[in-house]
Design a protein around this motif. Structure first.
Motif, short mmCIF file in Angstrom:
data_model
loop_
_atom_site.label_atom_id
_atom_site.label_comp_id
_atom_site.label_asym_id
_atom_site.label_seq_id
_atom_site.Cartn_x
_atom_site.Cartn_y
_atom_site.Cartn_z
N LEU A 29 -1.48 10.82 -3.19
CA LEU A 29 -0.07 11.20 -3.12
C LEU A 29 0.64 10.11 -3.64
CD1 LEU A 29 -0.10 14.11 -0.47
CD2 LEU A 29 0.40 14.47 -3.05
N LEU A 30 0.44 9.03 -2.99
CA LEU A 30 1.28 7.90 -2.95
C LEU A 30 1.21 7.45 -4.31
CD1 LEU A 30 3.13 6.15 -1.10
CD2 LEU A 30 1.05 4.25 -1.46
N ASP A 33 3.32 9.88 -6.53
CA ASP A 33 4.73 9.89 -6.16
C ASP A 33 5.30 8.47 -6.94
OD1 ASP A 33 4.70 12.19 -4.78
OD2 ASP A 33 5.29 11.36 -3.14
N LYS A 37 7.86 8.10 -10.01
CA LYS A 37 9.24 7.37 -9.42
C LYS A 37 9.95 8.41 -8.55
CE LYS A 37 10.32 4.37 -13.19
NZ LYS A 37 9.35 3.56 -12.99
N ASN A 38 9.05 9.18 -7.63
CA ASN A 38 9.48 10.01 -6.72
C ASN A 38 9.16 9.55 -5.27
OD1 ASN A 38 10.55 11.98 -8.16
ND2 ASN A 38 8.64 13.27 -8.60
N LEU A 39 9.06 8.32 -5.14
CA LEU A 39 8.50 7.79 -3.82
C LEU A 39 9.61 8.14 -2.85
CD1 LEU A 39 5.96 6.68 -3.21
CD2 LEU A 39 6.96 4.45 -3.38
N TRP A 40 10.86 7.61 -3.00
CA TRP A 40 11.94 8.11 -2.34
C TRP A 40 13.38 7.60 -2.99
CZ3 TRP A 40 10.62 4.25 2.29
CH2 TRP A 40 10.49 2.93 1.65
#
Lengths: 40, 147, 483
Positions: A29-30, A33, A37-40
């Motif tokens: 998943l990491l 993401d 570019k959906n990490l945070w």
């Protein structure tokens, strides 16, 4: 009524399998993401 | 959970202490349980450390006819668990080859008396009902929201 | 009183491990926090957390020192059902999943669970709720700080006060530097560390002893542990489930995550976290059932985890346990510091003391509160009063009594203020009574049941008709501009 040896083994093995899978799922998943570019 | 510390003395045991010459000067070592009645099958035994090596003996007979050593070593406590209903008697003896082994503590009685099963099942049922109601609320609420 | 007469590791190894990880966490805290100047960035990671970090943070935070240490303890005390009962703590995460989605939608600008109770039920219910929630948070903080000192002492011989101080200072340090980003970033690494340590210990226990031998020896020496009808364990089962649900439903630790997750992530992340968390207490707990097979004397129930690990792995095992414990403690302590500080800032500082505070003032206040909470926790941990750590178990009754006020308040328009207040007050009282009358293993259950009845009666006798739009409030910077 006691838990049978077989049932006990199955329970432990299933739990272990999930704990083995957990870090792999998290890392997959990491990477996903991070690439989108959906990490945070 | 701990709180009360009870020492239950069953019978005088001074005779045992005097049995062996090497121990006549030994003080009596305290032995206690965190609860006199264990309703969940577990309890902690604690004892003071003496100058001689000790071993912990358990029996279901107050006279220790069926005594067996359950621990010998330097620790001064042991968690007992998974015990079936019944009365259990404990005492400390001097470790070593002397027979009969000198008794170093008073006898401690612990009664294991599990909660009655109907009571346990009642709590289980109440818990299951609260859980089911909460789950139902969330699932129905979630579905109404979507529609 | 320590009935174990020797530490497993020597103190210098202990200090080396602690120092290494402390440097790592502090560096990461600084690195991730260097651009978090905005309030929302600092306390909610910009409200854009993705699936991977979201899942890991929910999972790692829920793995407290209690999971790695108390799961083996409960397994040794209550056997197979104790272990399974503990793993039902996962249900709290699973059930919160739909709530997280709804919270994010109804309150896009919300900060705390206190915001919800205030807007939904009004000020009296809000204050009752804050009292419960702050007591619980403080109980949790103190129990973690003390567990840190006690475990580090038992594993390495490092004096209690040093270990406790180190863990608090490090967690306060990186939470302060990096805010919520540091919390969830380190949570991810900590989750991986906890999982790998646990796996290694479990595999070695199986390799050295064997599952069948563990089963046989337990059956012989401690038969009730293998009994599927052990009464106390049956009572414990739903109690633990409801305790967990209560903790998660009310605590701002979980709400702030719901606010911080990217749109559409909350539900999936909480579901996956629950599924991945569930086997952890089973794996950690089963290790304790190897005690009879290993012929190990366990002086006190809470030492069983580290003792078995050290027995099967020797020094390497003890180092691993130390890393695991340190990770489990920090992943929960940091979350708790972050979530409690914003609860104090939003619900007490802003809503009670300084209503016109700007976003920048709130950001600064959050930092001060994090430090203040750290100091307060240290002061409460310093005298090492063990009964303080047990306070957390007391709170089972309190937090379980919030389940229905929260869940009904989120989903049902007619849930009323009277019902919510009565539920929290009477549920807590009844739960506390049963704690002393019967045992710790029924307090949450009774609290939740009584609270449910109150909330339902409230809906029948005095139904409200709440408008959901009233939950949506604008953020402080906008309020500031308007003013």
């Amino acid at each position: 009524m006691t838990i049978s040896s077989a049932a006990f083994s199955i329970l432990i093995m299933c739990a272990l399998a999930l704990v083995v899978a957990a870090p792999l799922i998290l890392l997959t998943l990491l990477v996903r993401d991070w690439r989108s570019k959906n990490l945070w | 959970m701990g709180g009360l510390r009870h020492i239950i003395v069953v019978g005088a045991i001074a005779t045992g202490v005097l049995a062996g010459p090497i121990t006549s000067a030994q003080p009596i070592i305290s032995l206690e349980s965190d609860t006199p009645v264990a309703t969940a099958g577990y309890y902690q035994l604690r004892w003071g450390s003496g100058e001689v090596a000790t071993r912990l003996v358990e029996a279901t007979d107050p006279q220790f006819a069926d005594a067996r050593v359950i621990y010998a070593g330097p620790d001064t406590a042991r968690l007992m668990s998974g015990k079936p209903d019944g009365d259990y008697y404990y005492r400390l003896e001097a470790a070593g080859d002397v027979t009969p082994a000198p008794v170093l503590s008073e006898t401690l009685k612990v009664t294991v008396e599990h909660h009655p099963l109907p009571r346990a099942l009642t709590f289980f049922a109440v818990g299951a009902a609260v859980f089911a109601a909460t789950l139902g609320l969330i699932l129905v609420g979630g579905r109404n929201e979507r529609s | 009183m320590n009935a174990v007469n020797s530490a497993i590791l020597d103190a210098s190894t202990g200090w080396l491990v602690l120092a290494g990880f402390s440097v790592l966490w502090i560096f990461l805290g600084w690195y991730w926090g260097r651009n978090s100047d905005e309030l929302d960035d600092y306390v909610l990671a910009g409200r854009r957390v993705g699936m991977a970090l979201g899942t890991a943070t929910a999972m790692a935070t829920w793995v407290t020192s209690n999971t790695t240490m108390a799961a083996p303890q409960i397994a040794l005390q209550m056997g197979v059902w104790g272990m399974l009962g503990y793993s039902l703590g996962a249900v709290g995460l699973l059930m919160f999943a739909p709530l997280a989605a709804r919270i994010r939608r109804l309150m896009p600008g919300g900060y705390t669970s206190g915001d919800f109770v205030r807007l939904r039920y009004g000020k009296t219910a809000w204050r009752v709720f804050l009292l419960i929630s702050l007591c619980y948070s403080l109980g949790w903080l103190v129990s973690m700080g003390m567990a840190g000192g006690v475990l580090i002492n038992a594993l390495t011989g490092i004096p209690y006060h040093y270990g406790m101080t180190v863990i608090l200072v490090i967690c306060v340090g990186y939470t302060l530097l990096g805010g919520f980003r540091a919390v969830i970033g380190t949570d991810f690494i900590q989750a991986l560390l906890i999982l790998s340590g646990l796996l290694l210990i479990a595999f070695l226990a199986i390799d050295k002893v064997g599952i069948d031998a563990i089963h046989a020896a337990a059956l012989e020496e401690r038969p009730e542990l293998m009994n599927l009808l052990m009464p106390a364990a049956i009572m414990f089962l739903f109690n633990n489930l409801l305790f967990g649900v209560g903790e998660i439903f009310h605590s701002n630790v979980w709400w702030s995550r719901a606010f911080s997750f990217r749109e559409g992530v909350g539900k999936k992340a909480y579901l996956l976290a629950g599924v991945l968390w569930a086997p952890i207490p089973i794996v950690a707990g089963f290790v304790a059932l190897a005690v009879p097979a290993l012929d190990l004397n366990v002086p006190a129930a809470d030492m069983v985890g580290p003792m078995v690990a050290a027995k099967v792995l020797g020094t390497t095992g003890a180092v691993l346990v130390l890393i695991m414990v340190f990770s489990a403690l920090s992943s929960s302590l940091d979350s708790l510091l972050a979530a409690t500080s914003i609860l104090v800032v939003e619900d007490i500082y802003r809503r009670h003391l300084k209503p016109d505070a700007s976003s920048a003032q709130l950001r600064r206040a959050t930092g001060w509160i994090i430090v203040g909470l750290g100091v307060l926790t240290w002061l409460l941990c310093a005298p090492r009063i063990t009964t303080l750590a047990e306070l957390l178990y007391f709170t089972g009754a309190f937090v379980a009594s919030t389940i229905w006020p929260i869940a009904a308040g989120l989903f049902l328009r007619n849930a009323s203020t009277m019902g919510a207040i009565a539920g929290m007050v009477l549920g807590s009282a009844a739960g506390l009574y049963s704690y002393f009358a019967i045992g710790f293993y029924v307090a949450a259950l009774v609290g939740a049941a009584v609270s449910l009845v109150c909330v339902v009666l409230g809906m029948l006798l005095q139904p409200a008709n709440f408008e959901w739009v009233n939950l949506s409030e604008s953020r402080p910077e906008k309020e500031g501009q308007a003013a």
